[in-house]
Design a protein around this motif. Sequence first.
Motif, PDB file in Angstrom:
ATOM      1  N   ILE A  78      45.851 -21.983 -41.705  1.00  0.00           N
ATOM      2  CA  ILE A  78      45.267 -21.915 -43.046  1.00  0.00           C
ATOM      3  C   ILE A  78      46.357 -22.032 -44.104  1.00  0.00           C
ATOM      4  N   THR A  79      47.490 -21.375 -43.864  1.00  0.00           N
ATOM      5  CA  THR A  79      48.606 -21.444 -44.807  1.00  0.00           C
ATOM      6  C   THR A  79      49.086 -22.875 -44.981  1.00  0.00           C
ATOM      7  N   GLU A  80      49.249 -23.591 -43.881  1.00  0.00           N
ATOM      8  CA  GLU A  80      49.710 -24.972 -43.955  1.00  0.00           C
ATOM      9  C   GLU A  80      48.709 -25.850 -44.711  1.00  0.00           C
ATOM     10  N   GLN A  81      47.427 -25.594 -44.495  1.00  0.00           N
ATOM     11  CA  GLN A  81      46.401 -26.371 -45.201  1.00  0.00           C
ATOM     12  C   GLN A  81      46.443 -26.070 -46.700  1.00  0.00           C
ATOM     13  N   THR A  85      46.891 -28.269 -50.330  1.00  0.00           N
ATOM     14  CA  THR A  85      45.790 -28.370 -51.286  1.00  0.00           C
ATOM     15  C   THR A  85      46.116 -27.579 -52.548  1.00  0.00           C
ATOM     16  N   ASP A  86      46.245 -26.266 -52.425  1.00  0.00           N
ATOM     17  CA  ASP A  86      46.602 -25.450 -53.580  1.00  0.00           C
ATOM     18  C   ASP A  86      48.005 -25.795 -54.063  1.00  0.00           C
ATOM     19  N   GLY A  87      48.845 -26.280 -53.139  1.00  0.00           N
ATOM     20  CA  GLY A  87      50.193 -26.688 -53.537  1.00  0.00           C
ATOM     21  C   GLY A  87      50.158 -27.816 -54.547  1.00  0.00           C
ATOM     22  N   LEU A  88      49.222 -28.748 -54.395  1.00  0.00           N
ATOM     23  CA  LEU A  88      49.088 -29.854 -55.348  1.00  0.00           C
ATOM     24  C   LEU A  88      48.618 -29.358 -56.707  1.00  0.00           C
ATOM     25  N   THR A  89      47.743 -28.354 -56.694  1.00  0.00           N
ATOM     26  CA  THR A  89      47.303 -27.771 -57.960  1.00  0.00           C
ATOM     27  C   THR A  89      48.476 -27.139 -58.688  1.00  0.00           C
ATOM     28  N   ALA A  90      49.318 -26.415 -57.936  1.00  0.00           N
ATOM     29  CA  ALA A  90      50.501 -25.794 -58.532  1.00  0.00           C
ATOM     30  C   ALA A  90      51.456 -26.850 -59.083  1.00  0.00           C
ATOM     31  N   LEU A  91      51.630 -27.936 -58.344  1.00  0.00           N
ATOM     32  CA  LEU A  91      52.515 -29.006 -58.800  1.00  0.00           C
ATOM     33  C   LEU A  91      51.986 -29.651 -60.078  1.00  0.00           C
ATOM     34  N   GLU A  92      50.690 -29.894 -60.118  1.00  0.00           N
ATOM     35  CA  GLU A  92      50.099 -30.506 -61.312  1.00  0.00           C
ATOM     36  C   GLU A  92      50.254 -29.590 -62.523  1.00  0.00           C
ATOM     37  N   GLY A  93      50.073 -28.290 -62.307  1.00  0.00           N
ATOM     38  CA  GLY A  93      50.249 -27.338 -63.391  1.00  0.00           C
ATOM     39  C   GLY A  93      51.683 -27.271 -63.859  1.00  0.00           C
ATOM     40  N   LEU A  94      52.619 -27.337 -62.914  1.00  0.00           N
ATOM     41  CA  LEU A  94      54.035 -27.260 -63.261  1.00  0.00           C
ATOM     42  C   LEU A  94      54.490 -28.526 -63.987  1.00  0.00           C
ATOM     43  N   ILE A 203      65.663 -26.881 -60.497  1.00  0.00           N
ATOM     44  CA  ILE A 203      65.366 -25.455 -60.455  1.00  0.00           C
ATOM     45  C   ILE A 203      64.341 -25.251 -59.346  1.00  0.00           C
ATOM     46  N   ALA A 204      64.476 -24.174 -58.578  1.00  0.00           N
ATOM     47  CA  ALA A 204      63.518 -23.933 -57.500  1.00  0.00           C
ATOM     48  C   ALA A 204      63.272 -22.442 -57.320  1.00  0.00           C
ATOM     49  N   VAL A 205      62.070 -22.119 -56.853  1.00  0.00           N
ATOM     50  CA  VAL A 205      61.708 -20.739 -56.551  1.00  0.00           C
ATOM     51  C   VAL A 205      61.084 -20.693 -55.161  1.00  0.00           C
ATOM     52  N   PRO A 206      61.283 -19.596 -54.435  1.00  0.00           N
ATOM     53  CA  PRO A 206      60.666 -19.469 -53.116  1.00  0.00           C
ATOM     54  C   PRO A 206      59.181 -19.171 -53.225  1.00  0.00           C
ATOM     55  N   VAL A 207      58.426 -19.597 -52.232  1.00  0.00           N
ATOM     56  CA  VAL A 207      56.988 -19.324 -52.153  1.00  0.00           C
ATOM     57  C   VAL A 207      56.735 -18.608 -50.830  1.00  0.00           C
ATOM     58  N   ARG A 208      56.113 -17.429 -50.904  1.00  0.00           N
ATOM     59  CA  ARG A 208      55.881 -16.618 -49.710  1.00  0.00           C
ATOM     60  C   ARG A 208      54.418 -16.646 -49.284  1.00  0.00           C
ATOM     61  N   ASP A 209      54.191 -16.490 -47.976  1.00  0.00           N
ATOM     62  CA  ASP A 209      52.833 -16.506 -47.439  1.00  0.00           C
ATOM     63  C   ASP A 209      52.280 -15.090 -47.326  1.00  0.00           C
ATOM     64  N   PHE A 210      51.182 -14.926 -46.597  1.00  0.00           N
ATOM     65  CA  PHE A 210      50.505 -13.639 -46.458  1.00  0.00           C
ATOM     66  C   PHE A 210      51.375 -12.598 -45.766  1.00  0.00           C
ATOM     67  N   ARG A 211      52.387 -13.034 -45.013  1.00  0.00           N
ATOM     68  CA  ARG A 211      53.289 -12.101 -44.335  1.00  0.00           C
ATOM     69  C   ARG A 211      54.463 -11.704 -45.206  1.00  0.00           C
ATOM     70  N   GLY A 212      54.576 -12.343 -46.369  1.00  0.00           N
ATOM     71  CA  GLY A 212      55.724 -12.090 -47.225  1.00  0.00           C
ATOM     72  C   GLY A 212      56.936 -12.912 -46.848  1.00  0.00           C
ATOM     73  N   ALA A 247      49.567 -16.293 -54.422  1.00  0.00           N
ATOM     74  CA  ALA A 247      48.245 -15.652 -54.448  1.00  0.00           C
ATOM     75  C   ALA A 247      47.216 -16.526 -53.735  1.00  0.00           C
ATOM     76  N   ALA A 248      47.318 -17.835 -53.933  1.00  0.00           N
ATOM     77  CA  ALA A 248      46.400 -18.758 -53.264  1.00  0.00           C
ATOM     78  C   ALA A 248      46.593 -18.711 -51.749  1.00  0.00           C
ATOM     79  N   LEU A 249      47.828 -18.607 -51.304  1.00  0.00           N
ATOM     80  CA  LEU A 249      48.101 -18.543 -49.864  1.00  0.00           C
ATOM     81  C   LEU A 249      47.584 -17.245 -49.253  1.00  0.00           C
ATOM     82  N   ARG A 250      47.474 -16.211 -50.092  1.00  0.00           N
ATOM     83  CA  ARG A 250      46.919 -14.939 -49.620  1.00  0.00           C
ATOM     84  C   ARG A 250      45.402 -14.899 -49.777  1.00  0.00           C
ATOM     85  N   GLY A 251      44.809 -15.969 -50.306  1.00  0.00           N
ATOM     86  CA  GLY A 251      43.374 -16.001 -50.500  1.00  0.00           C
ATOM     87  C   GLY A 251      42.911 -15.236 -51.715  1.00  0.00           C
ATOM     88  N   GLU A 252      43.834 -14.995 -52.668  1.00  0.00           N
ATOM     89  CA  GLU A 252      43.496 -14.206 -53.849  1.00  0.00           C
ATOM     90  C   GLU A 252      43.181 -15.065 -55.065  1.00  0.00           C
TER      91      GLU A 252
END
Length: 268
Positions: A78-81, A85-94, A203-212, A247-252
């Motif tokens: 689910i995280t990879e999916q 998907t949500d990754g593209l939304t984040a990219l478009e927003g950025l 510039i880059a920032v880390p992105v963490r999944d549901f496990r942190g 938050a999206a990766l955590r389903g929030e």
Amino acid sequence: MPKNSSMGRGMKVVFAVAARQEAGEPGATVADVAADLGRDRSQVSRGLKVADQEGFLIRGERRAYALHWGLYADAQAITEQRLRTDGLTALEGLVAATNEGCFLGVLQGDSTVTIGERVPAASRMIGSWIGRPYPAYCSDAGQALLWDASEQEVRTVFANTEFVRHGPNTPASVDDFIGRLEQARSRGYSVVDEEAEPGLFSIAVPVRDFRGEVVAALQVVGPKTRLAGRRTECAAAAVEWGRWLEAALRGESNNNEADQPVTENTGS
């Protein structure tokens, strides 16, 4: 789901076991879960047995329950999916916030690989970086992807890596890279200043999944002549969209515009 439904009660015991494991414990006994939830042990015992039978939990040594490995595999898929998907939304927003090229990268061995990209309409970027590996020690995403790695883990990643010069500021050694990584952590985001190639700033920032755990890096990339002077604003946008993606990766997050960061376009 009603709070007092049998399914709701059953999931509460699963979440209680997960919380124990997230805290570093190998699992949880009936007594542990009953104490955590403030419930009768007989009720908790029945809930744990059902969760075991349904494949959510597995009973191990000392009568302790742990999350079934299958849950991790499903969550990973689910995280990879969602990264794609949500990754593209984040990219478009950025991109909308910075008016610069924005990318999403992952770590593969000692290289970073781009899995998502979005660029402004007026961008002159030729070709795509999707699927193309680049040395992590000097790539735009390298420091962010190794954000939580220990010094020994970083040294292991680069144990057989030759630090070839790609730009005027390319790290010369693993010690050099570790020093820059420590600075990035103190800053709250990484800056790659002509390390990947001459004139390039990112510039880059880390992105963490549901496990942190860090699973990706969200990047803003552009010419140094334009982006270096806008570092603070672009970094703030990257941090905000990075948190949204986590938050999206955590389903929030449900992708409603109201849930998305409100960032002004800082581009010129």
